[in-house]
Design a protein around this motif. Sequence first.
Motif, PDB file in Angstrom:
ATOM      1  N   LEU A   1       0.782  -1.221  -0.065  1.00 23.14           N
ATOM      2  CA  LEU A   1      -0.163  -0.084  -0.082  1.00 23.14           C
ATOM      3  C   LEU A   1       0.726   1.147  -0.002  1.00 23.14           C
ATOM      4  CD1 LEU A   1      -2.737  -1.075   2.718  1.00 23.14           C
ATOM      5  CD2 LEU A   1      -3.159  -0.726   0.035  1.00 23.14           C
ATOM      6  N   VAL A   2       2.276   1.227   0.630  1.00 24.46           N
ATOM      7  CA  VAL A   2       3.017   2.283   0.682  1.00 24.46           C
ATOM      8  C   VAL A   2       4.031   2.357  -0.331  1.00 24.46           C
ATOM      9  CG1 VAL A   2       2.199   2.844   2.994  1.00 24.46           C
ATOM     10  CG2 VAL A   2       4.305   1.146   2.442  1.00 24.46           C
ATOM     11  N   ALA A   3       4.404   1.160  -0.955  1.00 21.39           N
ATOM     12  CA  ALA A   3       5.645   0.983  -1.748  1.00 21.39           C
ATOM     13  C   ALA A   3       5.124   1.314  -3.125  1.00 21.39           C
ATOM     14  CB  ALA A   3       6.053  -0.394  -1.788  1.00 21.39           C
ATOM     15  N   PRO A   4       6.110   1.873  -3.957  1.00 24.56           N
ATOM     16  CA  PRO A   4       5.420   2.078  -5.419  1.00 24.56           C
ATOM     17  C   PRO A   4       5.349   0.527  -6.229  1.00 24.56           C
ATOM     18  CG  PRO A   4       8.126   2.281  -5.229  1.00 24.56           C
ATOM     19  CD  PRO A   4       7.352   1.970  -3.890  1.00 24.56           C
ATOM     20  N   ALA A   5       4.523   0.502  -7.176  1.00 26.40           N
ATOM     21  CA  ALA A   5       4.098  -0.790  -7.700  1.00 26.40           C
ATOM     22  C   ALA A   5       5.242  -1.205  -8.624  1.00 26.40           C
ATOM     23  CB  ALA A   5       2.984  -0.373  -8.831  1.00 26.40           C
ATOM     24  N   PRO A   6       5.427  -2.459  -8.702  1.00 23.59           N
ATOM     25  CA  PRO A   6       6.562  -2.971  -9.615  1.00 23.59           C
ATOM     26  C   PRO A   6       6.063  -2.835 -10.994  1.00 23.59           C
ATOM     27  CG  PRO A   6       5.316  -4.700  -8.427  1.00 23.59           C
ATOM     28  CD  PRO A   6       4.851  -3.558  -7.752  1.00 23.59           C
ATOM     29  N   LEU A   7       7.201  -2.646 -11.672  1.00 21.55           N
ATOM     30  CA  LEU A   7       6.954  -2.641 -13.290  1.00 21.55           C
ATOM     31  C   LEU A   7       6.201  -3.739 -13.697  1.00 21.55           C
ATOM     32  CD1 LEU A   7      10.178  -0.591 -14.120  1.00 21.55           C
ATOM     33  CD2 LEU A   7       8.083   0.226 -13.377  1.00 21.55           C
TER      34      LEU A   7
ATOM     35  N   VAL B   1      15.728 -18.107  -8.116  1.00 19.92           N
ATOM     36  CA  VAL B   1      16.276 -17.640  -9.580  1.00 19.92           C
ATOM     37  C   VAL B   1      14.869 -16.649 -10.041  1.00 19.92           C
ATOM     38  CG1 VAL B   1      16.724 -18.056 -11.805  1.00 19.92           C
ATOM     39  CG2 VAL B   1      17.872 -19.380 -10.037  1.00 19.92           C
ATOM     40  N   ILE B   2      13.702 -17.330  -9.826  1.00 19.84           N
ATOM     41  CA  ILE B   2      12.413 -16.584 -10.305  1.00 19.84           C
ATOM     42  C   ILE B   2      12.576 -14.963  -9.671  1.00 19.84           C
ATOM     43  CG2 ILE B   2       9.994 -16.381 -10.253  1.00 19.84           C
ATOM     44  CD1 ILE B   2       9.940 -19.375 -10.568  1.00 19.84           C
ATOM     45  N   ASP B   3      12.810 -15.105  -8.197  1.00 19.20           N
ATOM     46  CA  ASP B   3      12.743 -13.752  -7.460  1.00 19.20           C
ATOM     47  C   ASP B   3      13.767 -12.814  -7.886  1.00 19.20           C
ATOM     48  OD1 ASP B   3      10.187 -14.390  -6.354  1.00 19.20           O
ATOM     49  OD2 ASP B   3      11.079 -15.478  -4.754  1.00 19.20           O
ATOM     50  N   GLY B   4      15.025 -13.447  -8.145  1.00 21.96           N
ATOM     51  CA  GLY B   4      15.989 -12.478  -8.384  1.00 21.96           C
ATOM     52  C   GLY B   4      15.953 -11.985  -9.802  1.00 21.96           C
ATOM     53  N   ALA B   5      15.340 -12.645 -10.821  1.00 23.76           N
ATOM     54  CA  ALA B   5      15.160 -12.188 -12.043  1.00 23.76           C
ATOM     55  C   ALA B   5      14.066 -11.042 -12.131  1.00 23.76           C
ATOM     56  CB  ALA B   5      14.938 -13.061 -13.048  1.00 23.76           C
ATOM     57  N   GLY B   6      13.013 -11.448 -11.212  1.00 23.71           N
ATOM     58  CA  GLY B   6      11.725 -10.683 -11.333  1.00 23.71           C
ATOM     59  C   GLY B   6      12.101  -9.445 -10.482  1.00 23.71           C
ATOM     60  N   ALA B   7      12.803  -9.486  -9.610  1.00 21.56           N
ATOM     61  CA  ALA B   7      13.161  -8.049  -8.744  1.00 21.56           C
ATOM     62  C   ALA B   7      13.991  -7.092  -9.605  1.00 21.56           C
ATOM     63  CB  ALA B   7      13.846  -8.461  -7.593  1.00 21.56           C
ATOM     64  N   ARG B   8      14.777  -7.661 -10.478  1.00 19.14           N
ATOM     65  CA  ARG B   8      15.635  -6.815 -11.293  1.00 19.14           C
ATOM     66  C   ARG B   8      14.969  -5.966 -12.296  1.00 19.14           C
ATOM     67  NH1 ARG B   8      20.574 -11.299 -12.109  1.00 19.14           N
ATOM     68  NH2 ARG B   8      21.226 -11.337 -10.016  1.00 19.14           N
ATOM     69  N   LEU B   9      13.584  -6.678 -12.895  1.00 21.49           N
ATOM     70  CA  LEU B   9      12.665  -6.131 -13.521  1.00 21.49           C
ATOM     71  C   LEU B   9      11.642  -5.271 -13.020  1.00 21.49           C
ATOM     72  CD1 LEU B   9      12.095  -9.296 -15.908  1.00 21.49           C
ATOM     73  CD2 LEU B   9      13.588  -7.230 -16.363  1.00 21.49           C
ATOM     74  N   ALA B  10      11.531  -5.087 -11.556  1.00 24.83           N
ATOM     75  CA  ALA B  10      10.566  -4.761 -10.946  1.00 24.83           C
ATOM     76  C   ALA B  10      10.746  -2.951 -10.828  1.00 24.83           C
ATOM     77  CB  ALA B  10      10.601  -5.166  -9.413  1.00 24.83           C
ATOM     78  N   GLY B  11      11.731  -2.500 -10.909  1.00 18.83           N
ATOM     79  CA  GLY B  11      12.122  -1.087 -10.654  1.00 18.83           C
ATOM     80  C   GLY B  11      13.538  -0.821 -10.410  1.00 18.83           C
ATOM     81  N   PRO B  12      13.900   0.463 -10.276  1.00 16.20           N
ATOM     82  CA  PRO B  12      15.416   0.585 -10.373  1.00 16.20           C
ATOM     83  C   PRO B  12      16.071   0.857  -8.935  1.00 16.20           C
ATOM     84  CG  PRO B  12      13.882   2.752 -10.641  1.00 16.20           C
ATOM     85  CD  PRO B  12      13.082   1.543 -10.589  1.00 16.20           C
ATOM     86  N   ASP B  13      15.286   0.703  -7.918  1.00 12.48           N
ATOM     87  CA  ASP B  13      15.669   0.742  -6.635  1.00 12.48           C
ATOM     88  C   ASP B  13      15.234  -0.118  -5.519  1.00 12.48           C
ATOM     89  OD1 ASP B  13      13.011   1.593  -5.976  1.00 12.48           O
ATOM     90  OD2 ASP B  13      13.450   3.785  -6.201  1.00 12.48           O
ATOM     91  N   ALA B  14      15.329  -0.053  -4.328  1.00 13.46           N
ATOM     92  CA  ALA B  14      15.503  -0.842  -3.130  1.00 13.46           C
ATOM     93  C   ALA B  14      13.590  -1.082  -2.902  1.00 13.46           C
ATOM     94  CB  ALA B  14      15.854  -0.631  -1.971  1.00 13.46           C
ATOM     95  N   ALA B  15      13.178   0.085  -3.197  1.00 10.39           N
ATOM     96  CA  ALA B  15      11.676   0.206  -2.759  1.00 10.39           C
ATOM     97  C   ALA B  15      10.833  -0.669  -3.968  1.00 10.39           C
ATOM     98  CB  ALA B  15      11.097   1.558  -2.826  1.00 10.39           C
ATOM     99  N   HIS B  16      11.158  -0.712  -5.264  1.00 11.39           N
ATOM    100  CA  HIS B  16      10.635  -1.452  -6.140  1.00 11.39           C
ATOM    101  C   HIS B  16      11.011  -3.035  -5.815  1.00 11.39           C
ATOM    102  CE1 HIS B  16      10.438   2.178  -8.289  1.00 11.39           C
ATOM    103  NE2 HIS B  16       9.172   1.932  -9.014  1.00 11.39           N
ATOM    104  N   ALA B  17      12.049  -3.385  -5.421  1.00 13.29           N
ATOM    105  CA  ALA B  17      12.482  -4.937  -5.128  1.00 13.29           C
ATOM    106  C   ALA B  17      11.542  -5.179  -3.928  1.00 13.29           C
ATOM    107  CB  ALA B  17      13.796  -4.877  -4.628  1.00 13.29           C
ATOM    108  N   PHE B  18      11.364  -4.276  -2.865  1.00 17.11           N
ATOM    109  CA  PHE B  18      10.350  -4.433  -1.703  1.00 17.11           C
ATOM    110  C   PHE B  18       9.114  -4.766  -2.239  1.00 17.11           C
ATOM    111  CE2 PHE B  18      14.222  -4.112   0.978  1.00 17.11           C
ATOM    112  CZ  PHE B  18      13.537  -4.367   2.429  1.00 17.11           C
ATOM    113  N   ALA B  19       8.674  -3.850  -3.023  1.00 18.07           N
ATOM    114  CA  ALA B  19       7.321  -3.847  -3.651  1.00 18.07           C
ATOM    115  C   ALA B  19       7.004  -5.250  -4.276  1.00 18.07           C
ATOM    116  CB  ALA B  19       7.055  -2.787  -4.438  1.00 18.07           C
TER     117      ALA B  19
ATOM    118  N   TRP C   1      15.920  -8.021  -2.357  1.00 13.68           N
ATOM    119  CA  TRP C   1      16.626  -6.880  -2.814  1.00 13.68           C
ATOM    120  C   TRP C   1      18.316  -7.058  -3.085  1.00 13.68           C
ATOM    121  CZ3 TRP C   1      20.622  -5.254   0.660  1.00 13.68           C
ATOM    122  CH2 TRP C   1      21.282  -3.898  -0.112  1.00 13.68           C
ATOM    123  N   ALA C   2      18.719  -8.039  -2.145  1.00 10.58           N
ATOM    124  CA  ALA C   2      20.124  -8.104  -2.405  1.00 10.58           C
ATOM    125  C   ALA C   2      20.506  -8.893  -3.619  1.00 10.58           C
ATOM    126  CB  ALA C   2      20.616  -9.136  -1.302  1.00 10.58           C
ATOM    127  N   MET C   3      19.463  -9.690  -4.207  1.00 13.95           N
ATOM    128  CA  MET C   3      19.749 -10.320  -5.586  1.00 13.95           C
ATOM    129  C   MET C   3      19.854  -9.339  -6.588  1.00 13.95           C
ATOM    130  SD  MET C   3      17.837 -14.163  -5.246  1.00 13.95           S
ATOM    131  CE  MET C   3      16.492 -13.574  -4.812  1.00 13.95           C
TER     132      MET C   3
END
Length: 284
Positions: A49-55, A160-178, A230-232
């Motif tokens: 609810l508070v984080a930016p939406a993942p791409l 592997v799914i989450d590492g790849a997905g988080a890299r596509l989610a956005g440019p910063d930690a907030a998008h990885a958490f989202a 996020w670390a991935m």
Amino acid sequence: MTTFVWTAVLVAALLHALWNSLVKSAGDKFMGSARVALWTGVVAILVALVAPAPLAASLPYVIASALIHVVYFLLVGRLYRNADLSVAYPLMRGLAPLAATAIAAVTLREIPDAVALVGVLGLVAGVATMGLSGLAHGRIDRATLIVALANSAVIAIYSVIDGAGARLAGPDAAHAFAYNAWSDALTAALYLPLVLALRGKAAGPELLRDPLRSAFAGLAAFGGYAIVVWAMTQSTIGAVAALRECSVVFAAIIGIAFLGEPYRGARAGAALLILGGVIALRFA
């Protein structure tokens, strides 16, 4: 791997061991894992609810991650019925980093350097040794061993799914958490109807039992894995997945100190192997 990322993943490892110990200590392991999934979903919704939406590019990974995490929670609920935490946990986690490294190398062309590979191998050897020492002393049965190994494959795939997905989610930690928040919320939405179908009306009151303890476990589960996701985005998937398995040392300490599980000398040697892997990954 930078000092900050390295330290953050070690904190995530402790959080992961904590919530697994709470499932192990529950009277009904299946419902214990279900309560963790429920409260992780609650935390995830609040974060979403508070984080930016993942791409949008990451959304197929969110769906795939949620589906395989449902399998993971089902297997965790089965895993701790007939085995010590300090045995079942390392067996479940042991092969996952090596498998994740191999999958990432094939699918993402992510090849670890020599130092990182030494660290991964050291951690895997230590984790496997810790689990096998318990196996040799009869602290786990054959069916539970199969469940642990199956969940190792599940862990490698979702890493592997989450590492790849988080890299596509956005440019910063907030998008990885989202990204992690959306995945965890969807996991809860898919898993809880399954729990109700398997356990019937009795599942409702069970899900609401011990809310403070369960909420803490859900917060630990969400926070621990959000840090890893996020670390991935900051380091290789295999290195992060391996470093996260320091959680087996924390789990062994918790099992021995708080759950009355026996201490075995072989675990000390395994811990040294894990320590060597941790040090190698710091300098990778």
